[in-house]
Design an enzyme around this catalytic site. Structure first.
Site, PDB file in Angstrom:
ATOM      1  N   ARG A   1       1.054  -1.069  -0.228  1.00 43.35           N
ATOM      2  CA  ARG A   1      -0.193  -0.168   0.076  1.00 43.35           C
ATOM      3  C   ARG A   1       0.776   0.856   0.245  1.00 43.35           C
ATOM      4  O   ARG A   1       1.388   1.208   0.615  1.00 43.35           O
ATOM      5  CB  ARG A   1      -0.745   0.034   1.006  1.00 43.35           C
ATOM      6  CG  ARG A   1      -2.138  -0.835   1.645  1.00 43.35           C
ATOM      7  CD  ARG A   1      -3.277  -0.733   2.542  1.00 43.35           C
ATOM      8  NE  ARG A   1      -2.309  -1.019   3.772  1.00 43.35           N
ATOM      9  CZ  ARG A   1      -1.815  -0.105   4.875  1.00 43.35           C
ATOM     10  NH1 ARG A   1      -2.366   0.807   4.190  1.00 43.35           N
ATOM     11  NH2 ARG A   1      -1.179  -0.914   5.108  1.00 43.35           N
TER      12      ARG A   1
ATOM     13  N   TYR B   1      -2.026  -3.912  -6.504  1.00 41.58           N
ATOM     14  CA  TYR B   1      -1.520  -4.467  -5.369  1.00 41.58           C
ATOM     15  C   TYR B   1      -2.325  -4.740  -4.495  1.00 41.58           C
ATOM     16  O   TYR B   1      -2.726  -3.084  -3.747  1.00 41.58           O
ATOM     17  CB  TYR B   1       0.005  -3.777  -5.118  1.00 41.58           C
ATOM     18  CG  TYR B   1       0.550  -4.886  -3.668  1.00 41.58           C
ATOM     19  CD1 TYR B   1       1.687  -6.104  -4.354  1.00 41.58           C
ATOM     20  CD2 TYR B   1       0.635  -5.043  -3.305  1.00 41.58           C
ATOM     21  CE1 TYR B   1       1.772  -6.717  -3.107  1.00 41.58           C
ATOM     22  CE2 TYR B   1       0.510  -5.864  -1.286  1.00 41.58           C
ATOM     23  CZ  TYR B   1       1.782  -6.998  -2.246  1.00 41.58           C
ATOM     24  OH  TYR B   1       2.088  -7.801  -0.454  1.00 41.58           O
TER      25      TYR B   1
ATOM     26  N   LYS C   1      -9.479  -2.595   1.430  1.00 43.62           N
ATOM     27  CA  LYS C   1      -9.682  -1.542   2.916  1.00 43.62           C
ATOM     28  C   LYS C   1     -10.074   0.008   2.140  1.00 43.62           C
ATOM     29  O   LYS C   1     -10.503   0.583   3.344  1.00 43.62           O
ATOM     30  CB  LYS C   1      -7.646  -0.831   2.930  1.00 43.62           C
ATOM     31  CG  LYS C   1      -6.633  -1.915   3.190  1.00 43.62           C
ATOM     32  CD  LYS C   1      -6.957  -2.336   4.681  1.00 43.62           C
ATOM     33  CE  LYS C   1      -6.114  -3.120   4.650  1.00 43.62           C
ATOM     34  NZ  LYS C   1      -6.292  -4.533   6.517  1.00 43.62           N
TER      35      LYS C   1
ATOM     36  N   HIS D   1     -10.348  -2.331  11.442  1.00 43.96           N
ATOM     37  CA  HIS D   1      -9.039  -3.148  11.465  1.00 43.96           C
ATOM     38  C   HIS D   1      -8.434  -4.620  12.250  1.00 43.96           C
ATOM     39  O   HIS D   1      -7.972  -4.063  12.533  1.00 43.96           O
ATOM     40  CB  HIS D   1      -7.823  -2.133  10.490  1.00 43.96           C
ATOM     41  CG  HIS D   1      -6.734  -2.754   9.771  1.00 43.96           C
ATOM     42  ND1 HIS D   1      -5.353  -2.902  10.111  1.00 43.96           N
ATOM     43  CD2 HIS D   1      -7.027  -3.627   9.710  1.00 43.96           C
ATOM     44  CE1 HIS D   1      -4.783  -3.214   9.240  1.00 43.96           C
ATOM     45  NE2 HIS D   1      -5.135  -4.176   8.765  1.00 43.96           N
TER      46      HIS D   1
ATOM     47  N   SER E   1      -1.361  -3.192  10.498  1.00 40.47           N
ATOM     48  CA  SER E   1      -0.905  -3.673   8.981  1.00 40.47           C
ATOM     49  C   SER E   1       0.635  -4.936   9.664  1.00 40.47           C
ATOM     50  O   SER E   1       1.312  -4.155   9.876  1.00 40.47           O
ATOM     51  CB  SER E   1      -0.722  -3.327   8.038  1.00 40.47           C
ATOM     52  OG  SER E   1      -1.621  -2.448   7.856  1.00 40.47           O
TER      53      SER E   1
ATOM     54  N   CYS F   1       1.106  -6.524  11.718  1.00 42.06           N
ATOM     55  CA  CYS F   1       1.509  -7.096  13.174  1.00 42.06           C
ATOM     56  C   CYS F   1       0.500  -8.222  14.423  1.00 42.06           C
ATOM     57  O   CYS F   1       0.835  -8.333  15.158  1.00 42.06           O
ATOM     58  CB  CYS F   1       1.266  -5.792  14.167  1.00 42.06           C
ATOM     59  SG  CYS F   1       2.010  -4.325  13.447  1.00 42.06           S
TER      60      CYS F   1
ATOM     61  N   ASP G   1      -8.566  -9.694   9.808  1.00 43.43           N
ATOM     62  CA  ASP G   1      -8.300  -8.848   8.819  1.00 43.43           C
ATOM     63  C   ASP G   1      -9.373  -7.785   9.521  1.00 43.43           C
ATOM     64  O   ASP G   1      -8.758  -6.097   9.901  1.00 43.43           O
ATOM     65  CB  ASP G   1      -7.819  -8.959   7.599  1.00 43.43           C
ATOM     66  CG  ASP G   1      -7.020  -7.215   7.110  1.00 43.43           C
ATOM     67  OD1 ASP G   1      -6.121  -6.864   7.871  1.00 43.43           O
ATOM     68  OD2 ASP G   1      -6.942  -6.553   6.093  1.00 43.43           O
TER      69      ASP G   1
ATOM     70  N   ARG H   1       2.300 -11.884   0.361  1.00 42.69           N
ATOM     71  CA  ARG H   1       1.393 -12.823   0.594  1.00 42.69           C
ATOM     72  C   ARG H   1       0.492 -13.954  -0.109  1.00 42.69           C
ATOM     73  O   ARG H   1       1.039 -14.286  -1.299  1.00 42.69           O
ATOM     74  CB  ARG H   1       0.686 -11.608   0.251  1.00 42.69           C
ATOM     75  CG  ARG H   1       0.440  -9.688   0.288  1.00 42.69           C
ATOM     76  CD  ARG H   1      -0.258  -9.580   2.086  1.00 42.69           C
ATOM     77  NE  ARG H   1       0.637  -8.297   2.596  1.00 42.69           N
ATOM     78  CZ  ARG H   1      -0.213  -8.149   4.078  1.00 42.69           C
ATOM     79  NH1 ARG H   1      -1.570  -8.435   4.379  1.00 42.69           N
ATOM     80  NH2 ARG H   1       0.558  -7.254   4.465  1.00 42.69           N
TER      81      ARG H   1
HETATM   82  P1  GTP Z   1      -2.064  -7.399   7.691  1.00 42.38           P
HETATM   83  O1  GTP Z   1      -2.468  -8.335   7.295  1.00 42.38           O
HETATM   84  O2  GTP Z   1      -0.866  -6.629   7.112  1.00 42.38           O
HETATM   85  O3  GTP Z   1      -2.874  -7.009   7.843  1.00 42.38           O
HETATM   86  O4  GTP Z   1      -1.295  -8.234   8.825  1.00 42.38           O
HETATM   87  P2  GTP Z   1      -1.411  -9.110  10.186  1.00 42.38           P
HETATM   88  O5  GTP Z   1      -1.260  -8.035  11.021  1.00 42.38           O
HETATM   89  O6  GTP Z   1      -2.653 -10.442  10.031  1.00 42.38           O
HETATM   90  O7  GTP Z   1      -0.041 -10.039  10.840  1.00 42.38           O
HETATM   91  P3  GTP Z   1       0.360 -11.746  10.324  1.00 42.38           P
HETATM   92  O8  GTP Z   1      -0.004 -12.160  11.251  1.00 42.38           O
HETATM   93  O9  GTP Z   1       0.097 -11.474   8.932  1.00 42.38           O
HETATM   94  O10 GTP Z   1       2.111 -10.715  10.536  1.00 42.38           O
HETATM   95  C1  GTP Z   1       3.044 -10.686   9.850  1.00 42.38           C
HETATM   96  C2  GTP Z   1       4.158 -10.967  10.742  1.00 42.38           C
HETATM   97  O11 GTP Z   1       4.526 -11.168  12.227  1.00 42.38           O
HETATM   98  C3  GTP Z   1       4.211 -12.006   9.758  1.00 42.38           C
HETATM   99  O12 GTP Z   1       5.288 -11.768   9.553  1.00 42.38           O
HETATM  100  C4  GTP Z   1       4.148 -13.329  11.165  1.00 42.38           C
HETATM  101  O13 GTP Z   1       5.254 -13.573  11.324  1.00 42.38           O
HETATM  102  C5  GTP Z   1       4.769 -12.487  12.494  1.00 42.38           C
HETATM  103  N1  GTP Z   1       3.976 -12.252  14.132  1.00 42.38           N
HETATM  104  C6  GTP Z   1       2.906 -12.657  14.015  1.00 42.38           C
HETATM  105  N2  GTP Z   1       2.421 -12.943  15.381  1.00 42.38           N
HETATM  106  C7  GTP Z   1       3.319 -13.056  15.763  1.00 42.38           C
HETATM  107  C8  GTP Z   1       4.263 -13.253  17.213  1.00 42.38           C
HETATM  108  O14 GTP Z   1       2.959 -13.570  18.362  1.00 42.38           O
HETATM  109  N3  GTP Z   1       5.295 -13.277  17.510  1.00 42.38           N
HETATM  110  C9  GTP Z   1       6.172 -12.843  16.531  1.00 42.38           C
HETATM  111  N4  GTP Z   1       7.284 -12.653  16.582  1.00 42.38           N
HETATM  112  N5  GTP Z   1       6.382 -12.436  15.175  1.00 42.38           N
HETATM  113  C10 GTP Z   1       4.379 -12.907  14.881  1.00 42.38           C
HETATM  114  C1  SPV Z   2      -2.746  -4.013   5.760  1.00 39.72           C
HETATM  115  O1  SPV Z   2      -1.681  -3.825   5.121  1.00 39.72           O
HETATM  116  O2  SPV Z   2      -3.197  -4.061   6.347  1.00 39.72           O
HETATM  117  C2  SPV Z   2      -2.983  -5.346   4.451  1.00 39.72           C
HETATM  118  C3  SPV Z   2      -2.590  -5.442   3.433  1.00 39.72           C
HETATM  119  O3  SPV Z   2      -3.852  -6.220   5.146  1.00 39.72           O
HETATM  120  S1  SPV Z   2      -3.170  -5.108   2.088  1.00 39.72           S
HETATM  121  O4  SPV Z   2      -5.041  -5.793   1.519  1.00 39.72           O
HETATM  122  O5  SPV Z   2      -2.412  -4.514   1.364  1.00 39.72           O
HETATM  123  O6  SPV Z   2      -3.455  -3.413   2.271  1.00 39.72           O
HETATM  124 MN    MN Z   3      -4.770  -5.560   7.251  1.00 41.59          MN
END
Ligand code: GTP
Ligand code: SPV
Ligand code: MN
Length: 586
Positions: free
Chosen positions: A67, A196, A205, A225, A247, A249, A274, A366
């Site tokens: 984004r 993307y 979003k 979110h 995002s 996290c 999400d 992704r």
């Molecule tokens: P978006 O799709 O961007 O909104 O991200 P999200 O909030 O769904 O995050 P996601 O669960 O995909 O995790 C993002 C990154 O953080 C990945 O590389 C995970 O492996 C890492 N991660 C997730 N949970 C943890 C955790 O509890 N500890 C650590 N150290 N890393 C984590």
């Molecule tokens: C985020 O960035 O919070 C996502 C990925 O979930 S995107 O759909 O590209 O915004």
């Molecule tokens: Mn997200």
């Protein structure tokens, strides 16, 4: 808003000039045709049929991998309605600067008309949108991420008038001619110059957060979110918890968590990973639906240990974007199971070896996968009324300051925690990574109106609800002196959820009051069982006064931006925190 989809399609085609117009019905046959066409023109690479059945790799333009928040605009009539945290452009200026970028943009291309529903088809809270796009990749992704095609068009034909038009063109993919523009008053979206994720899949979003948040303000609900999960206890009860983390996290990982205490009867069921749309039910509780039907998840770091449920979900019928490819048609990303392959083709299509010195997969690579393939999908994930939320978690990446978990004293304090939360930036958006920034409710890039008014709306939602959720702050990412994560995270986050459940069901036992909120007692999480040293455990839960005084100062700078839009309650909460940290004796 145009009076009919046909009329709008007509109008748009008169300036975009597509070679063909395809109305998408969402059928498998249609999808197969699109996929075959993309495989033959190179937009998709078919993966090894044995190991990754019906899975495809897409390499995006290297200038178009995340984004682009600086190119994302709220085009309200009044700049104050966009507020100090959004980029604003007047609708007139958008007409002048953005609209012409669509002129002839679809010459030589096919225009796809993609009707879609956000939310379970039978839900009274579901909403309709129509995306016009010239990207078949977007169509294939929208088919996974939303209820797309005939089901949505039928709803419009049956009289749904509040459908949201979203116009998307790849344009020339140049960031110099890229805009993601939202018109909250007209409930319209224009996106040009990016193919993307959140820039281009307009249901996500753009609609389900930016436009929907303004609908929620006007209609008395919340578009957030947030992940939504159900925590099952050994007694068999299910506690529904929502979580707003910025995002990349950890939302997807927490929502799909594999419990290390399954043999004791603890497990997690995914409702959403999400986005949550939250309405107040007749019982005065918050009820949440997941408007999406697929997961657009971060690939790197996903493996059989960290997220076995995601690995299982993505093993078929999935699209991978910007991951690395092996010679035998398998894929790889940093942090995947097994040894690092000795040679790969990287996300840009270049030869790669472990000595190349770059990432083989893009950090924001992704997967797009159907929610129905998640082995721990909640049986209630499509319940029309949603699921009742008992707790909301606010989380972020913070190397210091923020304890593993603590509870807000009450709703207003909880809204204040959300309003002032901060997190280190990630690869999900272009720009610097690892910089701490305030990201209220994880909505900084996604709130469609003035963030100060949004906090006011949150406060009001708590007043309207007889039983608003308890609010918690979490932080899986606190580090030690060597910069290592202290907390193991992933599945072990179950232990934090267990304490959260105990808090909402049994009151404030196993917690002690600090200046910032209610922190678990040392035995409450089970750090001992995890072999975490008592020093580390102390560091995990530490509320360091100096760190917090700095935090409060930084919050002050942020809150000042909102001027008269800052709700007095947030100001009072900030003063009360300051007061608890530095009591003034009279
Ligand atoms: P978006 O799709 O961007 O909104 O991200 P999200 O909030 O769904 O995050 P996601 O669960 O995909 O995790 C993002 C990154 O953080 C990945 O590389 C995970 O492996 C890492 N991660 C997730 N949970 C943890 C955790 O509890 N500890 C650590 N150290 N890393 C984590
Ligand atoms: C985020 O960035 O919070 C996502 C990925 O979930 S995107 O759909 O590209 O915004
Ligand atoms: Mn997200």
């Amino acid at each position: 808003m145009p009076s009919s989809v046909e009329e709008w399609v007509d109008e748009v085609s008169r300036f975009t000039h597509p070679d063909h117009i395809v109305w998408c019905d969402g059928s498998e046959a249609e999808n197969d045709r699109l996929i075959d066409q993309m495989v033959s023109d190179g937009a998709l690479i078919r993966l090894n049929e044995q190991s990754w059945p019906n899975c495809f790799l897409h390499r995006s333009n290297p200038q178009d991998v995340a984004r682009t928040e600086h190119l994302t605009f709220i085009c309200s009539e009044n700049p104050e309605d966009a507020g100090p945290t959004n980029n604003w452009m007047s609708p007139a200026e958008a007409e002048e600067r953005i609209r012409p970028l669509f002129d002839n943009a679809m010459r030589g291309r096919t225009m796809y008309v993609v009707p879609y529903i956000m939310g379970p088809v039978a839900s009274p809270y579901a909403k309709v949108g129509v995306e016009i796009t010239d990207s078949p990749y977007v169509v294939a992704n929208m088919r996974i991420m939303t209820r797309m095609g005939k089901v949505a068009l039928d709803r419009i034909k049956a009289g749904a008038t509040d459908w949201v038009p979203g116009l998307h063109s790849l344009g020339d993919l140049s960031p110099d001619r890229r805009f993601i523009a939202h018109f909250p008053e007209k409930r319209t979206i224009w996106s040009v110059g990016s193919g993307y994720g959140g820039n281009a899949l307009l249901g996500k979003k753009c609609y389900a957060l930016r436009i929907a948040s303004t609908m929620g303000r006007d209609q008395g609900w919340l578009a957030e979110h947030m992940l939504i999960l159900g925590l099952e206890s050994p007694e068999g009860d299910i506690t529904y918890i929502a979580g707003a983390f910025p995002s990349a996290c950890g939302k997807t990982n927490l929502a799909m968590l594999k419990s290390p205490l399954e043999s004791e009867g603890w497990r997690v069921w995914t409702v959403g990973e999400d986005i949550a749309w939250i309405n107040i039910g007749p019982d005065g509780r918050f009820w949440a639906i997941n408007p999406e039907s697929g997961y657009f998840g971060v690939a790197p770091g996903t493996n059989r240990k960290t997220n076995p449920n995601a690995m299982s979900a993505v093993s078929r019928n999935s699209i991978f974007t910007n991951v690395a490819l092996t010679d035998d048609g398998n894929i790889w990303w940093e942090g995947m199971d097994g040894p690092i392959p000795s040679r790969l083709t990287d996300w840009q299509g270049n030869p790669w070896t472990p000595n190349t010195g770059t990432k083989a997969a893009h950090p924001n690579s992704r997967f797009t996968t159907p929610a129905s393939q998640n082995p721990v999908i909640s049986p209630h994930w499509e319940d029309p009324q949603g699921v009742p939320i008992s707790a909301i978690l606010f989380g972020g990446r913070r190397a210091r300051t923020i304890p593993l978990v603590y509870r807000a004293f009450d709703w207003d304090h909880g809204v204040f925690l959300g309003a002032t939360m901060a997190s280190e930036t990630t690869a999900a958006a272009t720009g610097a990574v690892g910089v701490v920034r305030r990201d209220p409710m994880a909505m900084l890039p996604f709130c469609g109106y003035n963030m100060g008014d949004y906090w006011g709306h949150w406060l009001e939602m708590g007043r309207q609800a007889a039983n608003p959720p308890a609010v918690f702050q979490v932080n899986w990412f606190r580090t030690d002196d060597q910069g290592r994560y202290i907390w193991p995270g992933f599945g072990e986050n179950l232990r934090v959820l267990r304490w959260v459940r105990d808090q909402v069901r049994n009151g404030s036992s196993r917690a002690h009051e600090t200046a910032v909120g209610l922190v678990p007692t040392p035995d409450a999480i089970g750090t001992n069982d995890l072999g975490i040293s008592s020093d580390d455990a102390e560091a995990l839960f530490d509320v360091n006064r100096d760190d917090w005084l700095r935090e409060v100062e930084d919050q002050e700078v942020f809150l000042q931006k909102f001027g008269r839009h800052l709700p007095p309650t947030i100001r009072q909460q900030h003063q009360a925190l300051q007061q608890r940290l530095s009591p003034v004796t009279v």
